[in-house]
Design a protein around this motif. Structure first.
Motif, PDB file in Angstrom:
ATOM      1  N   GLY A   1      18.103  17.126  -6.234  1.00 52.56           N
ATOM      2  CA  GLY A   1      17.468  15.907  -6.359  1.00 52.56           C
ATOM      3  C   GLY A   1      16.037  15.331  -6.166  1.00 52.56           C
ATOM      4  N   PHE A   2      16.394  14.592  -5.242  1.00 52.89           N
ATOM      5  CA  PHE A   2      14.381  13.884  -4.927  1.00 52.89           C
ATOM      6  C   PHE A   2      13.744  14.450  -4.252  1.00 52.89           C
ATOM      7  N   PHE A   3      11.837  14.246  -4.261  1.00 54.66           N
ATOM      8  CA  PHE A   3      11.546  14.822  -3.247  1.00 54.66           C
ATOM      9  C   PHE A   3      11.165  13.089  -3.073  1.00 54.66           C
ATOM     10  N   PHE A   4      10.530  13.065  -1.962  1.00 53.26           N
ATOM     11  CA  PHE A   4       9.750  12.388  -1.722  1.00 53.26           C
ATOM     12  C   PHE A   4       8.633  11.864  -1.390  1.00 53.26           C
ATOM     13  N   PHE A   5       7.353  11.591  -2.064  1.00 53.00           N
ATOM     14  CA  PHE A   5       6.224  12.159  -1.602  1.00 53.00           C
ATOM     15  C   PHE A   5       5.531  10.524  -1.210  1.00 53.00           C
ATOM     16  N   VAL A   6       4.382  11.063  -0.077  1.00 46.59           N
ATOM     17  CA  VAL A   6       3.077   9.831  -0.071  1.00 46.59           C
ATOM     18  C   VAL A   6       1.848  10.862  -0.649  1.00 46.59           C
ATOM     19  N   MET A   7       1.509  10.403  -1.883  1.00 53.07           N
ATOM     20  CA  MET A   7       0.026  10.403  -2.432  1.00 53.07           C
ATOM     21  C   MET A   7      -0.967  10.496  -1.400  1.00 53.07           C
ATOM     22  N   SER A   8      -2.791  10.766  -1.930  1.00 54.40           N
ATOM     23  CA  SER A   8      -3.521  11.167  -1.147  1.00 54.40           C
ATOM     24  C   SER A   8      -4.443  10.609  -2.013  1.00 54.40           C
ATOM     25  N   LYS A   9      -3.709  10.313  -3.350  1.00 48.42           N
ATOM     26  CA  LYS A   9      -4.865   9.087  -4.732  1.00 48.42           C
ATOM     27  C   LYS A   9      -3.184   8.536  -5.678  1.00 48.42           C
ATOM     28  N   ILE A  10      -3.710   7.466  -6.380  1.00 49.26           N
ATOM     29  CA  ILE A  10      -2.955   7.293  -7.999  1.00 49.26           C
ATOM     30  C   ILE A  10      -2.897   8.007  -8.637  1.00 49.26           C
TER      31      ILE A  10
ATOM     32  N   MET B   1       8.758  10.052 -10.733  1.00 49.34           N
ATOM     33  CA  MET B   1       9.126   8.338 -10.603  1.00 49.34           C
ATOM     34  C   MET B   1       8.392   7.609  -9.810  1.00 49.34           C
ATOM     35  N   LYS B   2       7.811   6.330  -9.963  1.00 51.79           N
ATOM     36  CA  LYS B   2       7.026   5.187  -9.477  1.00 51.79           C
ATOM     37  C   LYS B   2       8.643   4.351  -8.841  1.00 51.79           C
ATOM     38  N   VAL B   3       8.462   3.793  -8.009  1.00 53.03           N
ATOM     39  CA  VAL B   3       9.493   3.207  -7.308  1.00 53.03           C
ATOM     40  C   VAL B   3       8.162   2.136  -6.901  1.00 53.03           C
ATOM     41  N   GLY B   4       8.960   0.690  -6.416  1.00 48.95           N
ATOM     42  CA  GLY B   4       9.239  -0.045  -6.056  1.00 48.95           C
ATOM     43  C   GLY B   4       9.692  -0.704  -4.726  1.00 48.95           C
ATOM     44  N   TYR B   5       8.835  -2.113  -3.870  1.00 46.03           N
ATOM     45  CA  TYR B   5      10.409  -1.694  -2.324  1.00 46.03           C
ATOM     46  C   TYR B   5      11.183  -2.865  -3.153  1.00 46.03           C
ATOM     47  N   TYR B   6      12.460  -2.918  -2.747  1.00 48.43           N
ATOM     48  CA  TYR B   6      13.329  -4.094  -2.677  1.00 48.43           C
ATOM     49  C   TYR B   6      13.951  -4.645  -1.295  1.00 48.43           C
ATOM     50  N   PRO B   7      13.804  -6.116  -1.831  1.00 54.37           N
ATOM     51  CA  PRO B   7      13.998  -6.084   0.223  1.00 54.37           C
ATOM     52  C   PRO B   7      15.760  -6.965   0.173  1.00 54.37           C
ATOM     53  N   TYR B   8      16.832  -6.762  -1.103  1.00 51.89           N
ATOM     54  CA  TYR B   8      17.791  -7.733  -0.799  1.00 51.89           C
ATOM     55  C   TYR B   8      18.745  -6.505  -1.231  1.00 51.89           C
ATOM     56  N   GLY B   9      20.043  -6.505  -0.348  1.00 50.04           N
ATOM     57  CA  GLY B   9      20.967  -5.709  -0.666  1.00 50.04           C
ATOM     58  C   GLY B   9      21.912  -5.307  -1.693  1.00 50.04           C
TER      59      GLY B   9
ATOM     60  N   LYS C   1       1.177  -0.941  -0.206  1.00 46.00           N
ATOM     61  CA  LYS C   1       0.383   0.229   0.293  1.00 46.00           C
ATOM     62  C   LYS C   1       1.102   1.555   0.138  1.00 46.00           C
ATOM     63  N   LEU C   2       1.976   1.446   0.771  1.00 45.23           N
ATOM     64  CA  LEU C   2       3.097   2.734   0.523  1.00 45.23           C
ATOM     65  C   LEU C   2       3.542   2.990  -0.513  1.00 45.23           C
ATOM     66  N   PHE C   3       3.946   1.941  -0.994  1.00 44.89           N
ATOM     67  CA  PHE C   3       4.601   2.468  -2.409  1.00 44.89           C
ATOM     68  C   PHE C   3       3.255   2.015  -3.543  1.00 44.89           C
ATOM     69  N   LYS C   4       2.387   1.999  -3.163  1.00 46.53           N
ATOM     70  CA  LYS C   4       1.409   1.678  -4.361  1.00 46.53           C
ATOM     71  C   LYS C   4       1.129   3.754  -4.287  1.00 46.53           C
ATOM     72  N   TYR C   5       1.145   4.526  -2.932  1.00 48.14           N
ATOM     73  CA  TYR C   5       0.991   5.931  -3.043  1.00 48.14           C
ATOM     74  C   TYR C   5       2.295   6.638  -3.275  1.00 48.14           C
TER      75      TYR C   5
END
Length: 336
Positions: A294-303, A318-326, A192-196
């Motif tokens: 650099g980049f701003f990092f925002f949480v949107m109220s809607k898609i 830019m949309k980004v996704g979660y990556y669980p590995y180093g 849900k977080l990365f969706k927004y």
């Protein structure tokens, strides 16, 4: 029958970039050596790739280093890229070698580019030498190179974040000993977080050294307040029902505190971009990294509709996704 150990011909590593939720500034040595540090960050699906390859003797140079520039050198001291030169020196690489680096993002992004490169290169060189190295040692070595040997004004959170990977809380004591643990967030909440989440490009690269040099070492109360909020955001992240509104407002409040640390962290142009994205529908956000660009990092109220928001705000999103590995080795080729 005796088998000869095969020589490694080529190694490629893949190292993620990161976003920071809380605690930025408390990872800088002059701060944590007095008060200790605490920070939460997360790796994303944007990467730095480093390839290390044996360089054939038919070429005129011993070292070919390819990044945004291409360097040709015969002696180690001739290499201008300081991280590359220092990594090769520490690992005592003497044979002719080619190093090629390419990234999903450019330098000065505020998303840990320099440290992703340092960790990725170290990982590749260790693998090239046939040495297994744990992730914490990779991070520690990258910190030593950037901070102790190259005297860069930077913190330690980027190196640890991209070496270990995932969503973690880190604590560092006054002696510089780092401990970390995974944030126990539910998978559906993470999705849900990365969706927004969105990243917004400020159209300005910045040099972290220049920004961190401007931090007022006599006025550390705002870094203290930022660090004190780490436990608060952790509680929000591990809640059964995650609140985008609380996270967005938290990021905005952190941004207000951060701007008070130095007058170089923001400016009229950056503030204008911030206001535009809030007006379009962001709950809250902050500039990633040390500030200044650099980049701003925002949480949107809607898609969001990317085309629409880019036209109305005249920014790159830019949309980004979660990556669980180093950082990890993704390719290893031996001589036949």
């Amino acid at each position: 029958m005796v088998y000869k150990k095969k020589k490694i011909h080529l190694v490629t590593t893949k190292t993620p970039h990161r976003i920071s939720f809380a605690g930025g500034g408390s990872d800088i040595p002059y701060y944590y050596k007095k008060f200790g540090g605490s920070f939460i960050n997360c790796t994303i699906d944007k990467f730095v790739y480093v390839t290390v390859k044996r360089h054939h003797e038919i070429f005129n140079e011993n070292f070919r280093i390819m990044y945004s520039k291409t360097e040709h050198a015969n002696k180690l001291f001739e290499i201008k890229n300081d991280i590359t030169r220092t990594c090769l020196k520490i690992l005592k690489i003497k044979e002719p070698i080619l190093i090629c680096t390419y990234s999903d993002l450019h330098e000065g992004s505020g998303l840990g580019s320099s440290s992703s490169f340092a960790v990725g290169l170290l990982n590749a060189l260790y693998a090239f030498k046939g040495i297994k190295v744990d992730k914490k040692k990779l991070a520690k070595m990258a910190c030593k190179i950037e901070i102790d040997l190259l005297n860069k004004n930077c913190g330690i959170q980027d190196q640890y974040s991209v070496a270990i990977g995932g969503l973690n809380k880190f604590d560092v004591n006054k002696k510089g000993i780092v401990k970390f643990r995974k944030i126990n967030i539910k998978e559906k909440n993470l999705k849900k977080l990365f969706k927004y989440f969105i990243l917004v490009w400020s159209k300005k690269k910045r040099k972290v050294d220049n920004i961190l040099k401007s931090y007022d070492k006599k006025n550390l109360k705002n870094i203290q307040l930022i660090k004190n909020n780490v436990n608060y955001i952790e509680k929000i992240l591990i809640n059964k029902k995650i609140s985008l509104i609380k996270i967005g407002k938290f990021l905005s409040n952190s941004w207000v505190l951060k701007k008070k640390i130095s007058n170089k962290i923001s400016n009229n142009k950056l503030d204008s971009i911030y206001k535009k994205i809030i007006k379009i529908g962001a709950i809250g956000g902050k500039l990633s990294g040390a500030g200044g660009g650099g980049f701003f990092f925002f949480v949107m109220s809607k898609i969001i509709n990317f085309n629409k928001i880019q036209k109305s705000s005249k920014t790159s999103i830019m949309k980004v996704g979660y990556y669980p590995y180093g950082s990890k080795v993704i390719n290893k080729i031996y001589y036949e």
